[in-house]
Design a protein around this motif. Sequence first.
Motif, PDB file in Angstrom:
ATOM      1  N   THR A  85       9.909 -10.200   3.326  1.00 48.51           N
ATOM      2  CA  THR A  85       9.614 -10.725   4.663  1.00 48.51           C
ATOM      3  C   THR A  85      10.023 -12.189   4.811  1.00 48.51           C
ATOM      4  O   THR A  85      10.252 -12.649   5.929  1.00 48.51           O
ATOM      5  CB  THR A  85       8.119 -10.575   5.005  1.00 48.51           C
ATOM      6  OG1 THR A  85       7.342 -11.233   4.005  1.00 48.51           O
ATOM      7  CG2 THR A  85       7.737  -9.116   5.095  1.00 48.51           C
ATOM      8  N   ARG A  86      10.144 -12.919   3.721  1.00 44.55           N
ATOM      9  CA  ARG A  86      10.548 -14.334   3.825  1.00 44.55           C
ATOM     10  C   ARG A  86      11.953 -14.471   4.411  1.00 44.55           C
ATOM     11  O   ARG A  86      12.235 -15.420   5.129  1.00 44.55           O
ATOM     12  CB  ARG A  86      10.490 -15.013   2.455  1.00 44.55           C
ATOM     13  CG  ARG A  86       9.082 -15.131   1.896  1.00 44.55           C
ATOM     14  CD  ARG A  86       9.117 -15.642   0.495  1.00 44.55           C
ATOM     15  NE  ARG A  86       9.951 -14.708  -0.291  1.00 44.55           N
ATOM     16  CZ  ARG A  86      10.207 -14.830  -1.561  1.00 44.55           C
ATOM     17  NH1 ARG A  86       9.727 -15.830  -2.238  1.00 44.55           N
ATOM     18  NH2 ARG A  86      10.943 -13.950  -2.198  1.00 44.55           N
ATOM     19  N   CYS A  87      12.807 -13.501   4.116  1.00 38.15           N
ATOM     20  CA  CYS A  87      14.181 -13.561   4.616  1.00 38.15           C
ATOM     21  C   CYS A  87      14.306 -13.050   6.052  1.00 38.15           C
ATOM     22  O   CYS A  87      15.190 -13.499   6.778  1.00 38.15           O
ATOM     23  CB  CYS A  87      15.100 -12.719   3.732  1.00 38.15           C
ATOM     24  SG  CYS A  87      15.290 -13.346   2.071  1.00 38.15           S
ATOM     25  N   TRP A  88      13.472 -12.100   6.432  1.00 34.06           N
ATOM     26  CA  TRP A  88      13.667 -11.394   7.696  1.00 34.06           C
ATOM     27  C   TRP A  88      12.638 -11.691   8.777  1.00 34.06           C
ATOM     28  O   TRP A  88      12.842 -11.336   9.922  1.00 34.06           O
ATOM     29  CB  TRP A  88      13.710  -9.890   7.440  1.00 34.06           C
ATOM     30  CG  TRP A  88      14.808  -9.529   6.503  1.00 34.06           C
ATOM     31  CD1 TRP A  88      14.699  -9.178   5.197  1.00 34.06           C
ATOM     32  CD2 TRP A  88      16.209  -9.512   6.792  1.00 34.06           C
ATOM     33  NE1 TRP A  88      15.929  -8.945   4.650  1.00 34.06           N
ATOM     34  CE2 TRP A  88      16.880  -9.146   5.623  1.00 34.06           C
ATOM     35  CE3 TRP A  88      16.955  -9.778   7.935  1.00 34.06           C
ATOM     36  CZ2 TRP A  88      18.255  -9.029   5.550  1.00 34.06           C
ATOM     37  CZ3 TRP A  88      18.332  -9.656   7.859  1.00 34.06           C
ATOM     38  CH2 TRP A  88      18.958  -9.285   6.689  1.00 34.06           C
ATOM     39  N   PHE A  89      11.537 -12.349   8.421  1.00 37.68           N
ATOM     40  CA  PHE A  89      10.502 -12.612   9.410  1.00 37.68           C
ATOM     41  C   PHE A  89      10.897 -13.753  10.344  1.00 37.68           C
ATOM     42  O   PHE A  89      11.407 -14.777   9.919  1.00 37.68           O
ATOM     43  CB  PHE A  89       9.177 -12.975   8.731  1.00 37.68           C
ATOM     44  CG  PHE A  89       8.119 -13.390   9.709  1.00 37.68           C
ATOM     45  CD1 PHE A  89       7.449 -12.441  10.468  1.00 37.68           C
ATOM     46  CD2 PHE A  89       7.819 -14.728   9.903  1.00 37.68           C
ATOM     47  CE1 PHE A  89       6.485 -12.816  11.388  1.00 37.68           C
ATOM     48  CE2 PHE A  89       6.855 -15.115  10.816  1.00 37.68           C
ATOM     49  CZ  PHE A  89       6.192 -14.158  11.557  1.00 37.68           C
ATOM     50  N   ASP A  90      10.663 -13.552  11.610  1.00 37.88           N
ATOM     51  CA  ASP A  90      10.807 -14.606  12.612  1.00 37.88           C
ATOM     52  C   ASP A  90       9.881 -14.251  13.768  1.00 37.88           C
ATOM     53  O   ASP A  90       9.949 -13.141  14.289  1.00 37.88           O
ATOM     54  CB  ASP A  90      12.251 -14.708  13.104  1.00 37.88           C
ATOM     55  CG  ASP A  90      12.495 -15.997  13.872  1.00 37.88           C
ATOM     56  OD1 ASP A  90      11.765 -16.240  14.867  1.00 37.88           O
ATOM     57  OD2 ASP A  90      13.383 -16.760  13.482  1.00 37.88           O
ATOM     58  N   PRO A  91       8.994 -15.166  14.155  1.00 39.66           N
ATOM     59  CA  PRO A  91       8.054 -14.835  15.228  1.00 39.66           C
ATOM     60  C   PRO A  91       8.718 -14.604  16.590  1.00 39.66           C
ATOM     61  O   PRO A  91       8.111 -14.025  17.486  1.00 39.66           O
ATOM     62  CB  PRO A  91       7.122 -16.045  15.265  1.00 39.66           C
ATOM     63  CG  PRO A  91       7.864 -17.144  14.608  1.00 39.66           C
ATOM     64  CD  PRO A  91       8.805 -16.512  13.635  1.00 39.66           C
ATOM     65  N   ASP A  92       9.971 -15.021  16.714  1.00 34.24           N
ATOM     66  CA  ASP A  92      10.711 -14.831  17.963  1.00 34.24           C
ATOM     67  C   ASP A  92      11.216 -13.387  18.024  1.00 34.24           C
ATOM     68  O   ASP A  92      12.131 -13.001  17.306  1.00 34.24           O
ATOM     69  CB  ASP A  92      11.881 -15.813  18.025  1.00 34.24           C
ATOM     70  CG  ASP A  92      12.714 -15.671  19.288  1.00 34.24           C
ATOM     71  OD1 ASP A  92      12.385 -14.820  20.148  1.00 34.24           O
ATOM     72  OD2 ASP A  92      13.700 -16.416  19.418  1.00 34.24           O
ATOM     73  N   GLY A  93      10.602 -12.582  18.893  1.00 34.38           N
ATOM     74  CA  GLY A  93      10.942 -11.165  18.993  1.00 34.38           C
ATOM     75  C   GLY A  93      12.314 -10.881  19.577  1.00 34.38           C
ATOM     76  O   GLY A  93      12.772  -9.753  19.562  1.00 34.38           O
ATOM     77  N   THR A  94      12.996 -11.883  20.076  1.00 36.32           N
ATOM     78  CA  THR A  94      14.321 -11.663  20.659  1.00 36.32           C
ATOM     79  C   THR A  94      15.444 -11.950  19.675  1.00 36.32           C
ATOM     80  O   THR A  94      16.599 -11.740  20.000  1.00 36.32           O
ATOM     81  CB  THR A  94      14.507 -12.554  21.908  1.00 36.32           C
ATOM     82  OG1 THR A  94      14.460 -13.933  21.515  1.00 36.32           O
ATOM     83  CG2 THR A  94      13.427 -12.265  22.945  1.00 36.32           C
ATOM     84  N   LYS A  95      15.109 -12.399  18.482  1.00 32.37           N
ATOM     85  CA  LYS A  95      16.124 -12.748  17.485  1.00 32.37           C
ATOM     86  C   LYS A  95      16.637 -11.479  16.795  1.00 32.37           C
ATOM     87  O   LYS A  95      15.887 -10.801  16.092  1.00 32.37           O
ATOM     88  CB  LYS A  95      15.534 -13.714  16.465  1.00 32.37           C
ATOM     89  CG  LYS A  95      16.543 -14.488  15.696  1.00 32.37           C
ATOM     90  CD  LYS A  95      15.860 -15.609  14.939  1.00 32.37           C
ATOM     91  CE  LYS A  95      16.894 -16.507  14.323  1.00 32.37           C
ATOM     92  NZ  LYS A  95      16.258 -17.586  13.585  1.00 32.37           N
TER      93      LYS A  95
END
Length: 132
Positions: free
Chosen positions: A44-54
């Motif tokens: 998840t460190r590589c793929w998590f982003d709180p921006d749901g549009t990314k």
Amino acid sequence: MEEEIAVVGIGCNFPGGEGLDSFWKVLVEGRNCVTDIPEERFDTRCWFDPDGTKPGHTQTTRAALVDGFNEFDHRFFGLSEAEADCMDPQQKLLLQCSFRALEDSGTPMETASGSRTGVYIGYRCRRNPINL
């Protein structure tokens, strides 16, 4: 002429356990089986982003995971390693669960073939609705 139907075996695999006893225990206790996603499943460190549009990223670091996800004995089911490597993990889980249902019923796999035996599957996939 009506034919009788009997449910004589059940196999289930779900987040929080395997088998009917575990299923009922989770229900009775009202357990939430969502956990942090372990690194070996998904980094998840590589793929998590709180921006749901990314694009190409996820907004979550938690999931309801099935234990033994990568444990599959392809030889037991008469499959080659190459074939098993190409299979969808859900197909592997379905084979294992079907075998457990037959085992629970006391029906050996060898006698199920050609008999009037059926394995019926129920599956629920929860997905977020897509807003168009």
